[in-house]
Design an enzyme around this catalytic site. Structure first.
Site, PDB file in Angstrom:
ATOM      1  N   ARG A   1       0.839  -1.204   0.000  1.00  0.00           N
ATOM      2  CA  ARG A   1       0.000   0.000   0.000  1.00  0.00           C
ATOM      3  C   ARG A   1       0.878   1.261   0.000  1.00  0.00           C
ATOM      4  O   ARG A   1       1.001   1.955  -1.002  1.00  0.00           O
ATOM      5  CB  ARG A   1      -0.958  -0.035   1.215  1.00  0.00           C
ATOM      6  CG  ARG A   1      -2.071   0.996   1.170  1.00  0.00           C
ATOM      7  CD  ARG A   1      -1.664   2.381   1.582  1.00  0.00           C
ATOM      8  NE  ARG A   1      -1.088   2.453   2.925  1.00  0.00           N
ATOM      9  CZ  ARG A   1      -0.493   3.531   3.409  1.00  0.00           C
ATOM     10  NH1 ARG A   1      -0.385   4.617   2.661  1.00  0.00           N
ATOM     11  NH2 ARG A   1       0.027   3.538   4.619  1.00  0.00           N
ATOM     12  N   ASP A   2       1.535   1.515   1.114  1.00  0.00           N
ATOM     13  CA  ASP A   2       2.326   2.753   1.214  1.00  0.00           C
ATOM     14  C   ASP A   2       3.434   2.756   0.168  1.00  0.00           C
ATOM     15  O   ASP A   2       3.794   3.806  -0.374  1.00  0.00           O
ATOM     16  CB  ASP A   2       2.933   2.845   2.621  1.00  0.00           C
ATOM     17  CG  ASP A   2       3.297   4.264   3.019  1.00  0.00           C
ATOM     18  OD1 ASP A   2       3.141   5.164   2.191  1.00  0.00           O
ATOM     19  OD2 ASP A   2       3.760   4.461   4.148  1.00  0.00           O
TER      20      ASP A   2
ATOM     21  N   HIS B   1       6.050   4.572  12.532  1.00  0.00           N
ATOM     22  CA  HIS B   1       6.055   4.463  11.061  1.00  0.00           C
ATOM     23  C   HIS B   1       7.054   5.504  10.548  1.00  0.00           C
ATOM     24  O   HIS B   1       6.751   6.694  10.478  1.00  0.00           O
ATOM     25  CB  HIS B   1       4.624   4.761  10.584  1.00  0.00           C
ATOM     26  CG  HIS B   1       4.403   4.757   9.120  1.00  0.00           C
ATOM     27  ND1 HIS B   1       3.569   3.850   8.490  1.00  0.00           N
ATOM     28  CD2 HIS B   1       4.840   5.562   8.124  1.00  0.00           C
ATOM     29  CE1 HIS B   1       3.526   4.105   7.197  1.00  0.00           C
ATOM     30  NE2 HIS B   1       4.292   5.141   6.953  1.00  0.00           N
TER      31      HIS B   1
ATOM     32  N   HIS C   1       9.748   6.990   7.716  1.00  0.00           N
ATOM     33  CA  HIS C   1      10.318   7.022   6.370  1.00  0.00           C
ATOM     34  C   HIS C   1      11.809   7.317   6.540  1.00  0.00           C
ATOM     35  O   HIS C   1      12.233   7.949   7.499  1.00  0.00           O
ATOM     36  CB  HIS C   1       9.601   8.064   5.511  1.00  0.00           C
ATOM     37  CG  HIS C   1       8.220   7.609   5.110  1.00  0.00           C
ATOM     38  ND1 HIS C   1       7.871   7.335   3.817  1.00  0.00           N
ATOM     39  CD2 HIS C   1       7.123   7.338   5.852  1.00  0.00           C
ATOM     40  CE1 HIS C   1       6.605   6.933   3.768  1.00  0.00           C
ATOM     41  NE2 HIS C   1       6.126   6.925   5.000  1.00  0.00           N
TER      42      HIS C   1
ATOM     43  N   CYS D   1       5.144   9.259  -0.260  1.00  0.00           N
ATOM     44  CA  CYS D   1       3.741   9.648  -0.171  1.00  0.00           C
ATOM     45  C   CYS D   1       3.466  10.540  -1.373  1.00  0.00           C
ATOM     46  O   CYS D   1       4.214  11.495  -1.613  1.00  0.00           O
ATOM     47  CB  CYS D   1       3.442  10.394   1.128  1.00  0.00           C
ATOM     48  SG  CYS D   1       1.741  11.002   1.184  1.00  0.00           S
TER      49      CYS D   1
ATOM     50  N   ASN E   1       9.664   4.118   2.859  1.00  0.00           N
ATOM     51  CA  ASN E   1       9.617   3.761   4.272  1.00  0.00           C
ATOM     52  C   ASN E   1      10.898   3.043   4.634  1.00  0.00           C
ATOM     53  O   ASN E   1      11.637   2.571   3.769  1.00  0.00           O
ATOM     54  CB  ASN E   1       8.466   2.775   4.523  1.00  0.00           C
ATOM     55  CG  ASN E   1       7.120   3.398   4.327  1.00  0.00           C
ATOM     56  OD1 ASN E   1       6.750   3.741   3.220  1.00  0.00           O
ATOM     57  ND2 ASN E   1       6.383   3.537   5.402  1.00  0.00           N
TER      58      ASN E   1
HETATM   59  P1  HMG Z   1     -12.406  14.868  -2.447  1.00  0.00           P
HETATM   60  O1  HMG Z   1     -12.145  15.175  -3.882  1.00  0.00           O
HETATM   61  O2  HMG Z   1     -12.493  16.005  -1.491  1.00  0.00           O
HETATM   62  O3  HMG Z   1     -13.662  13.918  -2.253  1.00  0.00           O
HETATM   63  O4  HMG Z   1     -11.259  13.869  -1.959  1.00  0.00           O
HETATM   64  P2  HMG Z   1     -15.154  13.994  -2.707  1.00  0.00           P
HETATM   65  O5  HMG Z   1     -15.943  13.347  -1.629  1.00  0.00           O
HETATM   66  O6  HMG Z   1     -15.511  15.385  -3.134  1.00  0.00           O
HETATM   67  O7  HMG Z   1     -15.175  13.033  -4.013  1.00  0.00           O
HETATM   68  C1  HMG Z   1     -14.578  13.385  -5.221  1.00  0.00           C
HETATM   69  C2  HMG Z   1     -14.693  12.206  -6.184  1.00  0.00           C
HETATM   70  O8  HMG Z   1     -13.973  11.085  -5.667  1.00  0.00           O
HETATM   71  C3  HMG Z   1     -16.107  11.715  -6.353  1.00  0.00           C
HETATM   72  O9  HMG Z   1     -16.207  11.169  -7.668  1.00  0.00           O
HETATM   73  C4  HMG Z   1     -16.231  10.588  -5.368  1.00  0.00           C
HETATM   74  O10 HMG Z   1     -17.188   9.631  -5.728  1.00  0.00           O
HETATM   75  C5  HMG Z   1     -14.839   9.974  -5.442  1.00  0.00           C
HETATM   76  P3  HMG Z   1     -16.937  11.956  -8.864  1.00  0.00           P
HETATM   77  O11 HMG Z   1     -18.334  12.212  -8.367  1.00  0.00           O
HETATM   78  O12 HMG Z   1     -16.145  13.263  -9.044  1.00  0.00           O
HETATM   79  O13 HMG Z   1     -16.833  11.017 -10.008  1.00  0.00           O
HETATM   80  N1  HMG Z   1     -14.449   9.331  -4.187  1.00  0.00           N
HETATM   81  C6  HMG Z   1     -14.102   8.054  -4.083  1.00  0.00           C
HETATM   82  N2  HMG Z   1     -14.004   7.059  -4.993  1.00  0.00           N
HETATM   83  C7  HMG Z   1     -13.618   5.859  -4.548  1.00  0.00           C
HETATM   84  N3  HMG Z   1     -13.297   5.603  -3.245  1.00  0.00           N
HETATM   85  C8  HMG Z   1     -13.380   6.568  -2.327  1.00  0.00           C
HETATM   86  C9  HMG Z   1     -13.796   7.844  -2.733  1.00  0.00           C
HETATM   87  N4  HMG Z   1     -13.988   9.002  -2.074  1.00  0.00           N
HETATM   88  C10 HMG Z   1     -14.381   9.893  -2.977  1.00  0.00           C
HETATM   89  N5  HMG Z   1     -13.068   6.296  -1.056  1.00  0.00           N
HETATM   90  C11 HMG Z   1     -10.499  12.058  -0.583  1.00  0.00           C
HETATM   91  C12 HMG Z   1     -11.206  13.403  -0.627  1.00  0.00           C
HETATM   92  C13 HMG Z   1     -10.165  11.775   0.859  1.00  0.00           C
HETATM   93  C14 HMG Z   1     -11.450  11.013  -1.134  1.00  0.00           C
HETATM   94  C15 HMG Z   1      -9.247  12.137  -1.467  1.00  0.00           C
HETATM   95  O14 HMG Z   1      -8.501  13.255  -1.075  1.00  0.00           O
HETATM   96  C16 HMG Z   1      -8.369  10.924  -1.352  1.00  0.00           C
HETATM   97  O15 HMG Z   1      -8.753   9.842  -1.745  1.00  0.00           O
HETATM   98  N6  HMG Z   1      -7.157  11.091  -0.812  1.00  0.00           N
HETATM   99  C17 HMG Z   1      -6.241   9.979  -0.589  1.00  0.00           C
HETATM  100  C18 HMG Z   1      -4.824  10.390  -0.784  1.00  0.00           C
HETATM  101  C19 HMG Z   1      -3.925   9.227  -0.426  1.00  0.00           C
HETATM  102  O16 HMG Z   1      -4.267   8.082  -0.618  1.00  0.00           O
HETATM  103  N7  HMG Z   1      -2.730   9.549   0.107  1.00  0.00           N
HETATM  104  C20 HMG Z   1      -1.788   8.550   0.511  1.00  0.00           C
HETATM  105  C21 HMG Z   1      -2.196   7.819   1.763  1.00  0.00           C
HETATM  106  S1  HMG Z   1      -1.759   8.654   3.293  1.00  0.00           S
HETATM  107  C22 HMG Z   1      -0.140   8.135   3.542  1.00  0.00           C
HETATM  108  O17 HMG Z   1       0.442   7.512   2.715  1.00  0.00           O
HETATM  109  C23 HMG Z   1       0.476   8.389   4.889  1.00  0.00           C
HETATM  110  C24 HMG Z   1       0.605   7.115   5.733  1.00  0.00           C
HETATM  111  O18 HMG Z   1       1.346   6.110   5.061  1.00  0.00           O
HETATM  112  C25 HMG Z   1       1.288   7.419   7.049  1.00  0.00           C
HETATM  113  C26 HMG Z   1       2.538   8.248   6.906  1.00  0.00           C
HETATM  114  O19 HMG Z   1       3.454   7.883   6.202  1.00  0.00           O
HETATM  115  O20 HMG Z   1       2.574   9.283   7.569  1.00  0.00           O
HETATM  116  C27 HMG Z   1      -0.774   6.538   6.048  1.00  0.00           C
HETATM  117 MG    MG Z   2       3.869   6.222   5.055  1.00  0.00          MG
END
Ligand code: HMG
Ligand code: MG
Length: 309
Positions: A13-14, A205, A207, A238, A247
């Protein structure tokens, strides 16, 4: 330090979320299978985020649904909102991880809302997940610094972690998303959070952007933490944190843990082989130390349990 340490493998995933080129679902599945065969018991499998935001994870339903269930192996998946929760449950998820950060600036770029907005968004996700019998982890990103706002107050990390725990997250992972932390900062942050959330429920966690990840883990082990996230082959970063490298590599972590006498249940040679395999599949040069060693050449230090050929 003879305790068991649970390694939470986040490479599928990450790690893979950050790959620019599409990685076929079959490769993702094989990676997870190989990790399970090497002894990993908690493998974060994929994420049900918006495919518009992270196209690499668009195949999450297929990956999760096709994963063979192995007794004792857990496959949590990342979920950002109620839509993600529904998709994850439909695909058979039994465990989820929700995520936010201790920084408004990072959250706005990563999930399109500030910290308060994210906590409000996650509250029904955690409540519904728990009501439906799912196990829930919560991530606090930027726990040691933010790529956009810089310094992050420890008090804010504590507040966000405590709020996630109050909501019902059974485990809180404290993320140094951009790898700026050093051991004393990591220890002080963990110590402060542990005053609000019991240490047994905390994971770290790191990096490895600045080469501090193993040292940070060591400081946190000394503080009593026994859950550590890592990513095979050091995959990742990320997508919304420019400059965040991978990571901490799982195989480098496990080498240190075995040398410390910590029980992990992981076959180190097999894990290093998975790292070499995924590097080859992704056409990447190895970044972890162990993946650069030839097969069979992992010698534990003199106090470790195992000696290689
Ligand atoms: P948004 O654009 O504000 O959301 O995004 P929305 O509710 O307005 O939806 C926009 C569109 O996305 C819509 O589609 C929704 O249906 C669709 P449209 O009507 O335009 O066709 N949608 C989805 N589709 C499928 N699955 C869903 C979903 N939600 C909305 N769940 C949102 C807000 C949170 C959804 C977006 O910003 C997002 O998905 N962000 C994720 C970013 C990400 O994955 N980042 C990496 C993970 S975090 C990380 O890696 C850190 C970590 O490892 C820890 C660390 O290292 O610190 C965890
Ligand atoms: Mg991470």
């Amino acid at each position: 330090m003879k305790d068991a340490v649970r390694v939470v493998e986040v490479g599928a995933r990450d790690g893979l979320q950050n790959e620019a080129a599409h990685v076929p679902a079959a490769v993702k599945l094989e990676l997870i299978e190989r990790l399970a065969a090497a002894g990993l018991r908690t493998i974060e499998a994929t994420s049900f985020v918006s495919p518009r935001w992270v196209p690499q994870m668009a195949d999450a339903p297929e990956v999760l649904a096709r994963l063979p269930r192995r007794p004792g192996v857990r496959y949590p998946v990342l979920v950002p909102n109620l839509q993600g929760l529904e998709r994850a449950i439909q695909a058979g998820a039994r465990e989820i991880a929700v995520f936010t950060a201790a920084s408004d600036a990072f959250n706005r770029r990563n999930i399109n809302c500030d910290v308060a907005g994210s906590l409000a968004r996650l509250q029904p996700v955690v409540a519904q997940a728990r009501a439906r019998g799912l196990w829930v982890r919560g991530y606090v990103s930027t726990a040691l610094g933010c790529p956009y706002q810089g310094v992050v107050a420890v008090a804010e990390v504590v507040r966000v972690a405590a709020r996630l725990a109050e909501m019902g997250c059974e485990e809180i992972s404290l993320g140094d998303t951009i790898g700026v932390g050093t051991p004393r900062a990591a220890r002080d942050m963990l110590r402060a959070v542990a005053e609000a959330v019991p240490m047994a429920h905390l994971a770290v966690h790191f990096h490895d952007t600045r080469g501090q990840a193993l040292a940070n883990v060591y400081a946190c082990l000394e503080e009593g933490c026994r859950i550590v996230d890592a990513s095979v082959a050091g995959l990742g970063g990320c997508p919304y944190a420019a400059g965040a490298s991978g990571n901490l590599a799982s195989e480098d972590l496990v080498y240190m843990l075995q040398g410390l006498g910590c029980e992990t249940g992981i076959d180190l040679e097999a894990l290093a082989a998975v790292a070499r395999w995924i590097n080859a599949r992704l056409h990447r040069s190895p970044v972890s130390r162990l993946a650069r060693l030839p097969p069979g050449k992992i010698f534990l230090n003199p106090r470790g349990e195992r000696h290689g050929a």
